[in-house]
Design an enzyme around this catalytic site. Structure first.
Site, PDB file in Angstrom:
ATOM      1  N   LEU A  59     -59.689   5.922 -45.919  1.00 52.87           N
ATOM      2  CA  LEU A  59     -59.029   6.099 -44.632  1.00 52.87           C
ATOM      3  C   LEU A  59     -58.323   7.458 -44.626  1.00 52.87           C
ATOM      4  O   LEU A  59     -58.180   8.096 -45.673  1.00 52.87           O
ATOM      5  CB  LEU A  59     -58.015   4.974 -44.415  1.00 52.87           C
ATOM      6  CG  LEU A  59     -58.614   3.577 -44.238  1.00 52.87           C
ATOM      7  CD1 LEU A  59     -57.501   2.525 -44.231  1.00 52.87           C
ATOM      8  CD2 LEU A  59     -59.434   3.485 -42.969  1.00 52.87           C
ATOM      9  N   GLU A 103     -62.742  -8.419 -59.819  1.00 52.89           N
ATOM     10  CA  GLU A 103     -63.014  -7.772 -58.537  1.00 52.89           C
ATOM     11  C   GLU A 103     -64.480  -7.377 -58.530  1.00 52.89           C
ATOM     12  O   GLU A 103     -64.923  -6.595 -59.373  1.00 52.89           O
ATOM     13  CB  GLU A 103     -62.109  -6.554 -58.336  1.00 52.89           C
ATOM     14  CG  GLU A 103     -60.642  -6.923 -58.166  1.00 52.89           C
ATOM     15  CD  GLU A 103     -59.804  -5.744 -57.731  1.00 52.89           C
ATOM     16  OE1 GLU A 103     -60.381  -4.753 -57.240  1.00 52.89           O
ATOM     17  OE2 GLU A 103     -58.574  -5.796 -57.882  1.00 52.89           O
ATOM     18  N   ASP A 155     -59.414  -4.218 -49.480  1.00 52.14           N
ATOM     19  CA  ASP A 155     -59.398  -4.849 -50.805  1.00 52.14           C
ATOM     20  C   ASP A 155     -59.937  -6.277 -50.748  1.00 52.14           C
ATOM     21  O   ASP A 155     -59.191  -7.259 -50.812  1.00 52.14           O
ATOM     22  CB  ASP A 155     -57.979  -4.848 -51.377  1.00 52.14           C
ATOM     23  CG  ASP A 155     -57.969  -5.039 -52.888  1.00 52.14           C
ATOM     24  OD1 ASP A 155     -59.066  -5.049 -53.482  1.00 52.14           O
ATOM     25  OD2 ASP A 155     -56.880  -5.192 -53.477  1.00 52.14           O
ATOM     26  N   GLN A 190     -57.109  -3.820 -61.861  1.00 54.87           N
ATOM     27  CA  GLN A 190     -58.393  -3.553 -62.497  1.00 54.87           C
ATOM     28  C   GLN A 190     -58.842  -2.123 -62.221  1.00 54.87           C
ATOM     29  O   GLN A 190     -58.335  -1.461 -61.311  1.00 54.87           O
ATOM     30  CB  GLN A 190     -59.433  -4.564 -62.000  1.00 54.87           C
ATOM     31  CG  GLN A 190     -59.050  -5.993 -62.349  1.00 54.87           C
ATOM     32  CD  GLN A 190     -60.100  -7.001 -61.952  1.00 54.87           C
ATOM     33  OE1 GLN A 190     -61.287  -6.738 -62.007  1.00 54.87           O
ATOM     34  NE2 GLN A 190     -59.658  -8.186 -61.550  1.00 54.87           N
ATOM     35  N   ASP A 227     -57.006 -13.751 -52.403  1.00 50.05           N
ATOM     36  CA  ASP A 227     -56.133 -12.669 -52.858  1.00 50.05           C
ATOM     37  C   ASP A 227     -55.716 -11.769 -51.689  1.00 50.05           C
ATOM     38  O   ASP A 227     -56.043 -10.587 -51.650  1.00 50.05           O
ATOM     39  CB  ASP A 227     -56.856 -11.846 -53.930  1.00 50.05           C
ATOM     40  CG  ASP A 227     -55.959 -10.796 -54.548  1.00 50.05           C
ATOM     41  OD1 ASP A 227     -54.765 -11.066 -54.720  1.00 50.05           O
ATOM     42  OD2 ASP A 227     -56.462  -9.692 -54.858  1.00 50.05           O
ATOM     43  N   ALA A 240     -66.274   2.607 -51.129  1.00 50.99           N
ATOM     44  CA  ALA A 240     -65.610   2.366 -49.850  1.00 50.99           C
ATOM     45  C   ALA A 240     -65.012   3.672 -49.347  1.00 50.99           C
ATOM     46  O   ALA A 240     -64.242   4.333 -50.062  1.00 50.99           O
ATOM     47  CB  ALA A 240     -64.515   1.312 -50.008  1.00 50.99           C
TER      48      ALA A 240
END
Length: 552
Positions: free
Chosen positions: A359, A273, A445, A236, A425, A356
């Protein structure tokens, strides 16, 4: 004769009016005359009172203030009740020379009177449950001492945080400056995303009381967006957003409203999502004291100014259009739901989404991707091996890295985390390569969580039911969160209210977490009854948790 009667009637009305005014004045002056009489003035037949320090006569509040007092008297923290004026006067005057304690109580009641025009004071604030939770000994246990090998980056090394390492030319600033986490400059001068990266260690993504995390959450919703591009891979649409301070975040746009559930005929691999699931997952992870989800915040984005006008991705730019309702829409390119029929539309050009924090770049900190042993088949008809073999866990425990170390316990933590969210998921997970197998699992995720509040997917708990293993710290925290004073749903609600696009979760989702928590505890209890406490609960405390007060 008629005129005489009219005149007499007028005189009668006038006399009644004068009598009424006189009585009103007398009633108004009577309390003052009584107070003057009690002060021993000349002409008073009552004996003078005993010598006492002079004190000012209490002032009576206005009628408006009395109405406020009546409202305030209903507050739980108030000791006032609806009284007559005379009863209140007796209370304020001490009731005829009571003991000193009675006078102090009367003075206290007098001080509670609200001055005319003053706002009603709020009731005493109770301690916030979330703050009380983080002060509990279970949330103050110290990590093992950190050696140089336990840090992802050593600030005294010469590792260079150079935006060019990510091969992102838009990251470079005008002076071609490099971010150097060495001893040459103060760490306070680093942007918050860099402080977050430097704080990562073998045991956690961030420490419990790292101020840079709250500052980073604020940056995610306030920093100017300078560049936008579609993220490659995935099913997505997701966007990579770069900020003015060179930080980056993954943007997931809003696809469902808060109260919508996943349609019952949807397979887990074709579910939407959800942006709010990513936000809620970060807060849940922190309340569980895992700290394995990168910081996530909600943001209202201007699709025109902050996406279309700053993107260099022509494929993304071409998908923008104006809907028949005159709203700005786009759909991008992806495997699922990237078409005109599933376009993302603003109101008229504002859209919610989750951001988000990224990292560290893979060129600086490599991550290893692992296949989840309890991965689903992602097929409409086939079942995975663990779904048909009740002894599947025994096979997993004989396979590296699950045959030693704490990895199997990390899987159990992740299982509990996913079950509370309803996330089916979880096909892969990642770890930092530098730390080998002795490190935590990164919970990335989480967008397919919080899809159904009316259904508990028990198959998510299969790893826990098959392996019957759990950390003692995790088990104790779950028991704590099941108590009324630390109720998980209330803690989540309080934590999520801090987000800019709150409310994040529909109330039934919060209530579902309490229900699922009881199911988890019942599963652990059944394991203990079957295999014994010591064989199920792994003691991961170095000392008695009740004596640990050191904070990180």
């Amino acid at each position: 004769m008629k005129m005489l009667l009219v005149r007499k009637f007028r005189v009668l009305i006038l006399m009644v009016f004068l009598v009424a005014c006189t009585m009103h004045i007398m009633i108004d002056l009577l309390p003052r005359l009584e107070r003057r009489g009690t002060e021993g003035r000349p002409g008073c037949s009552c004996p003078p009172p005993a010598a006492a320090p002079p004190r000012a006569a209490p002032r009576w509040p206005s009628k408006h203030t009395l109405r406020i007092l009546q409202d305030f008297s209903a507050e739980p923290g108030s000791n006032l009740s609806s009284q007559s004026r005379e009863a209140a006067e007796r209370a304020a005057g001490g009731g005829g020379g009571g003991a000193g304690g009675g006078g102090a109580a009367a003075a206290e009641r007098t001080r509670r009177l609200i001055a005319p025009g003053a706002p009603r004071p709020p009731p005493p604030a109770a301690a916030a449950p979330l703050a009380a939770l983080f002060q509990h000994p279970l949330y103050r246990a110290a990590l093992p001492p950190l050696a140089d090998g336990d840090l992802l980056f050593n600030v005294n090394s010469d590792i260079r945080f150079n935006p060019r390492a990510a091969e992102q030319p838009e990251w470079q600033n005008e002076d071609n400056e490099e971010f150097l986490p060495t001893g040459e400059t103060s760490i306070d001068s680093y942007p918050n995303w860099l402080k977050f990266h430097i704080g990562i260690n073998r045991y956690e993504l961030y420490s419990r009381h790292n101020p840079a995390i709250e500052a980073l959450l604020q940056d995610l919703v306030s920093q100017k967006i300078t560049s936008v591009a579609m993220k490659s891979g995935g099913t997505q649409l997701k966007l990579i957003m770069t900020f003015q301070n060179y930080g980056q975040a993954l943007f997931k746009p809003m696809k469902q409203t808060r109260e919508q559930e996943t349609p019952p005929d949807f397979f887990y691999f074709s579910d939407y999502e959800r942006h709010n699931a990513e936000i809620a997952a970060f807060h849940l992870d922190r309340i569980l004291d895992f700290r394995r989800v990168p910081p996530v915040a909600g943001r209202l984005v201007n699709m025109t100014r902050e996406i279309r006008d700053v993107t260099r991705d022509k494929k993304l730019w071409r998908t923008f259009f104006i809907s028949p309702a005159n709203n700005i829409c786009f759909y991008g390119e992806c495997s699922y739901y990237c078409s005109t029929e599933h376009a993302l539309c603003g109101k008229p050009d504002q859209i919610e989404g989750s951001l988000a924090a990224f990292l560290p770049d893979l060129s600086l900190a490599k991550r290893k991707t692992w296949r989840n042993p309890w991965r689903r088949s992602y097929h409409k008809r086939k079942k995975a091996e663990w779904e048909v073999d009740p002894d599947y866990c025994e096979e997993v425990k004989q396979t590296p890295p699950y045959d030693s170390g704490t990895r199997i316990l990390d899987i159990m933590d992740m299982t509990v985390f996913d079950f509370l969210m309803g996330n089916m998921d979880r096909h892969h997970y990642e770890t930092f390569e530098k730390f080998g197998n002795e490190t935590f699992i990164i919970h990335l995720d989480n967008g397919r969580g919080f899809g159904k509040y009316s259904h508990d997917e028990l198959s998510i708990l299969v790893p826990l039911n098959q392996c019957c293993r759990i950390r003692k710290s995790t088990y104790l925290r779950l028991q704590l969160l099941a108590k009324e004073e630390y109720k998980l749903s209330l803690l989540m609600k309080e934590s999520l209210l801090k987000d800019k696009i709150a409310p994040i979760l529909y109330q039934p989702h919060l209530e579902a977490m309490d229900r699922r928590l009881r199911i988890v505890l019942k599963a652990v209890s059944d394991c203990i009854e079957k295999d014994g406490y010591d064989n199920v609960v792994e003691n991961d405390f170095n000392t008695d948790v009740n004596t640990v007060t050191t904070e990180r």
